[in-house]
Scaffold this motif. Structure first.
Motif, PDB file in Angstrom:
ATOM      1  N   SER A   1       0.783  -1.241   0.000  1.00  0.00           N
ATOM      2  CA  SER A   1       0.000   0.000   0.000  1.00  0.00           C
ATOM      3  C   SER A   1       0.811   1.286   0.000  1.00  0.00           C
ATOM      4  N   THR A   2       2.132   1.204   0.173  1.00  0.00           N
ATOM      5  CA  THR A   2       2.897   2.440   0.045  1.00  0.00           C
ATOM      6  C   THR A   2       2.842   2.973  -1.382  1.00  0.00           C
ATOM      7  N   THR A   3       2.403   2.147  -2.322  1.00  0.00           N
ATOM      8  CA  THR A   3       2.174   2.585  -3.703  1.00  0.00           C
ATOM      9  C   THR A   3       1.197   3.759  -3.739  1.00  0.00           C
TER      10      THR A   3
ATOM     11  N   ASP B   1      -0.962  -0.369 -10.648  1.00  0.00           N
ATOM     12  CA  ASP B   1      -2.259  -0.030 -10.060  1.00  0.00           C
ATOM     13  C   ASP B   1      -2.089   1.182  -9.153  1.00  0.00           C
ATOM     14  N   GLY B   2      -3.173   1.599  -8.536  1.00  0.00           N
ATOM     15  CA  GLY B   2      -3.116   2.782  -7.689  1.00  0.00           C
ATOM     16  C   GLY B   2      -3.002   2.486  -6.214  1.00  0.00           C
ATOM     17  N   SER B   3      -3.388   1.268  -5.812  1.00  0.00           N
ATOM     18  CA  SER B   3      -3.499   0.942  -4.388  1.00  0.00           C
ATOM     19  C   SER B   3      -2.339   0.135  -3.837  1.00  0.00           C
ATOM     20  N   GLY B   4      -1.612  -0.572  -4.703  1.00  0.00           N
ATOM     21  CA  GLY B   4      -0.545  -1.442  -4.241  1.00  0.00           C
ATOM     22  C   GLY B   4      -0.962  -2.886  -4.057  1.00  0.00           C
TER      23      GLY B   4
ATOM     24  N   ARG C   1       0.903  -7.323  -7.267  1.00  0.00           N
ATOM     25  CA  ARG C   1       2.267  -7.791  -7.041  1.00  0.00           C
ATOM     26  C   ARG C   1       3.145  -7.563  -8.268  1.00  0.00           C
ATOM     27  N   SER C   2       2.601  -6.944  -9.294  1.00  0.00           N
ATOM     28  CA  SER C   2       3.402  -6.564 -10.456  1.00  0.00           C
ATOM     29  C   SER C   2       4.118  -5.240 -10.228  1.00  0.00           C
ATOM     30  N   ASN C   3       3.744  -4.514  -9.187  1.00  0.00           N
ATOM     31  CA  ASN C   3       4.430  -3.263  -8.878  1.00  0.00           C
ATOM     32  C   ASN C   3       5.870  -3.549  -8.480  1.00  0.00           C
ATOM     33  N   ALA C   4       6.770  -2.684  -8.898  1.00  0.00           N
ATOM     34  CA  ALA C   4       8.176  -2.786  -8.500  1.00  0.00           C
ATOM     35  C   ALA C   4       8.690  -1.369  -8.267  1.00  0.00           C
ATOM     36  N   ILE C   5       8.905  -1.032  -6.999  1.00  0.00           N
ATOM     37  CA  ILE C   5       9.339   0.307  -6.611  1.00  0.00           C
ATOM     38  C   ILE C   5      10.475   0.159  -5.609  1.00  0.00           C
ATOM     39  N   SER C   6      11.530   0.902  -5.796  1.00  0.00           N
ATOM     40  CA  SER C   6      12.670   0.825  -4.883  1.00  0.00           C
ATOM     41  C   SER C   6      12.576   1.904  -3.812  1.00  0.00           C
TER      42      SER C   6
ATOM     43  N   ALA D   1       4.118   8.804   7.699  1.00  0.00           N
ATOM     44  CA  ALA D   1       4.415   7.843   6.635  1.00  0.00           C
ATOM     45  C   ALA D   1       3.207   6.998   6.279  1.00  0.00           C
ATOM     46  N   LYS D   2       3.317   6.325   5.142  1.00  0.00           N
ATOM     47  CA  LYS D   2       2.318   5.357   4.692  1.00  0.00           C
ATOM     48  C   LYS D   2       2.871   3.961   4.914  1.00  0.00           C
ATOM     49  N   SER D   3       2.023   3.084   5.401  1.00  0.00           N
ATOM     50  CA  SER D   3       2.415   1.693   5.598  1.00  0.00           C
ATOM     51  C   SER D   3       1.926   0.839   4.436  1.00  0.00           C
ATOM     52  N   GLY D   4       2.524  -0.325   4.296  1.00  0.00           N
ATOM     53  CA  GLY D   4       2.089  -1.280   3.281  1.00  0.00           C
ATOM     54  C   GLY D   4       2.194  -2.690   3.823  1.00  0.00           C
ATOM     55  N   THR D   5       1.120  -3.470   3.672  1.00  0.00           N
ATOM     56  CA  THR D   5       1.108  -4.828   4.208  1.00  0.00           C
ATOM     57  C   THR D   5       0.404  -5.778   3.251  1.00  0.00           C
TER      58      THR D   5
END
Length: 507
Positions: A88-90, A394-397, A400-405, A453-457
């Motif tokens: 979700s940090t996306t 996508d917009g929400s994260g 699993r195709s998202n790839a962000i460093s 900050a934004k969390s992602g889980t």
């Protein structure tokens, strides 16, 4: 003699060779080398090194970076260019892009058109069209109390009556076409799409694009639950119930593809729950919107001759051509980006993030499809940060195709720290130990109140990205992503907190 001297005094050897290297290579090399040497010695680097060496994370992929917002100096790093799914940090990219391209006061509009003649007696001889603009607050539980979800439609009906409509010799046509009909972004799992958190964006979202399934749960484990129906009622829905009584709480799942009326439920509901509701995603928000508005019209005494229609099922011309031949009857303005983005980041609402992403495309080009919106977003950031290796689908994260460093996040967050809409963006971020999804993070620790900050889980994914305020008043932008750790999520967060506290306590 020189070799003996170098052997006896290795520090002199290093000094001489470093001077030679500094003369041969570009000055930038020296700066890079010196920068690496300096941050390898500080407390933040010590904390992330300890985190990375944890035995539970031996097989994990980790990307971390902490950067001085004012100078861009990298303060500490660990695999900063490693692009990973960050969950979700996306949402930070979705909301930041929307703030920059649309402004905090951007608000979607839903427009009502008459396709036919309205007689003096108040009879519309034709169809009434609802042209969607992606107003995700329509009937949303985040803006309407329980039992008040239909109030916006009731107000619309009252407006229609005031404008002279008493009868519709046609149908209600819901039109979400300008946001496309992809249904779900690339990379969403089959196990997510049928559940409420996997509801896709739509040009005409309604009730958070959520379908509530009602069950009667028995008192004894091992028995099948009784399916009682749904809210709202979806005409043509075919639901197969395999949900059993057993275990504790809600461990049930709803399966089904976008726009498919075939749904089935599996898993268990705890014995003794009695009447219980499970939240799923609406199969076809556009069609449900039309059906629900038709229902409310009839309940308020306005006759509608024909069944509800959805533009997706019709052969229609382009929007510009289609609506040029109709009469715009009235326009309804939705909630602002400022408000929707707060829920998106503070409470991590997936649907809101997907809609905000689609606003980027629609608000800048009139095309709110997922593909166009992502292209617009990537085009914007390509001129601001290094986007090599950045993949957002996508917009929400949820994908699993998202790839962000970590470096992608830090560069974006640094840019936002001096951007025109930074204050609005910053206000949407949860605060450690205080609010939103970070309310329990760093509680009663140095990081409390100092981490925004934004969390992602997701399963085997934990991530955070945002800003840290140091004891000396410095603002640090940071990102920490870990995939495939061999521990509980709670344990991973506990170890991450040590890194967060180190940032806050740094000079």
């Amino acid at each position: 003699m020189a070799e003996i001297l170098h052997a006896d005094k290795p520090e002199l050897y290093v000094m001489i060779h470093f001077k030679l290297i500094s003369r041969i290579f570009l000055p930038g090399f020296v700066v890079l080398f010196a920068g690496s040497f300096s941050f390898s010695q500080n407390s933040i680097q010590t904390a992330i090194d300890a985190f990375s060496s944890n035995a539970y994370f031996a097989n994990a992929s980790i990307s971390f970076e902490a950067m001085d917002c004012a100078t861009g100096q990298v303060l500490a790093a660990k695999n900063p260019s490693l692009a990973l799914p960050p969950a979700s940090t996306t949402k930070l990219f979705s909301t930041a892009t929307a703030f920059q391209l649309l402004g905090k006061n951007y608000a979607p509009q839903t427009r009502i058109y008459l396709d036919g003649e309205l007689t003096e007696e108040g009879v519309l001889n034709g169809n009434l069209w609802i042209r969607g603009g992606g107003d995700v607050a329509l009937g949303s539980r985040y803006y309407n109390g329980e039992g008040r979800e239909d109030e916006f439609m009731e107000k619309w009906v009252d407006t229609l009556v005031k404008l002279g409509i008493k009868k519709i010799n046609g149908a209600i046509v819901a039109d979400a076409s300008e946001f496309g009909y992809e249904g779900a972004p690339d990379g969403w799992n089959w196990g997510d799409m049928g559940n409420y958190y996997g509801a896709g964006a739509s040009g005409l979202p309604i009730y958070d694009n959520m379908l509530r399934y009602h069950f009667q749960v028995g008192a004894k484990s091992g028995t099948k639950t009784t399916f009682l129906g749904t809210t709202p009622v979806v005409e043509g829905l075919k639901y197969a119930n395999y949900v059993q009584t057993g275990g504790s709480g809600d461990n049930s799942y709803i399966y089904g593809a976008p726009y498919s009326m075939d749904r089935f439920g599996t898993g268990t509901l705890g014995a003794g729950l009695g009447r219980f509701t499970v939240k799923g995603s609406l199969p076809d928000p556009e069609l449900t919107f039309s059906q629900e508005f038709t229902r409310v019209l009839k309940a308020k005494g306005i006759e509608v001759k024909n069944p509800a229609l959805a533009a997706r099922n019709l052969s229609i011309t382009s929007a510009s051509t289609r609506y040029a031949a109709m009469k715009l009857f009235f326009t309804y303005k939705g909630k602002t980006l400022n408000s929707i983005a707060w829920w998106t980041n503070m409470k991590s609402v997936n649907l809101f993030a997907e809609e905000v992403l689609c606003w980027v495309g629609y608000g800048t080009s009139g095309n709110g499809s997922i593909d166009n919106s992502i292209a617009r977003m990537m085009n914007y950031w390509s001129g601001k940060i290094n986007t090599i290796g950045l993949y957002i689908t996508d917009g929400s994260g949820l994908s699993r195709s998202n790839a962000i460093s970590a470096n992608h996040f830090c560069e974006m967050l640094k840019y936002m720290s001096t951007a025109k809409e930074f204050d609005a963006f910053y206000a949407t971020l949860p605060v450690a130990g205080v609010s939103g999804t970070l309310s329990s993070v760093c509680k009663n620790q140095p990081g409390e109140g100092k981490i925004h900050a934004k969390s992602g889980t997701m399963k085997r994914i934990k991530a955070y990205a945002g800003y840290a305020e140091t004891k000396s008043g410095k603002k640090i932008c940071f990102s920490l992503i870990i995939n495939n750790f061999n521990s509980s999520s709670e344990y991973a967060v506990g170890q991450m907190e040590k890194v967060f506290n180190a940032m806050v306590l740094s000079e």
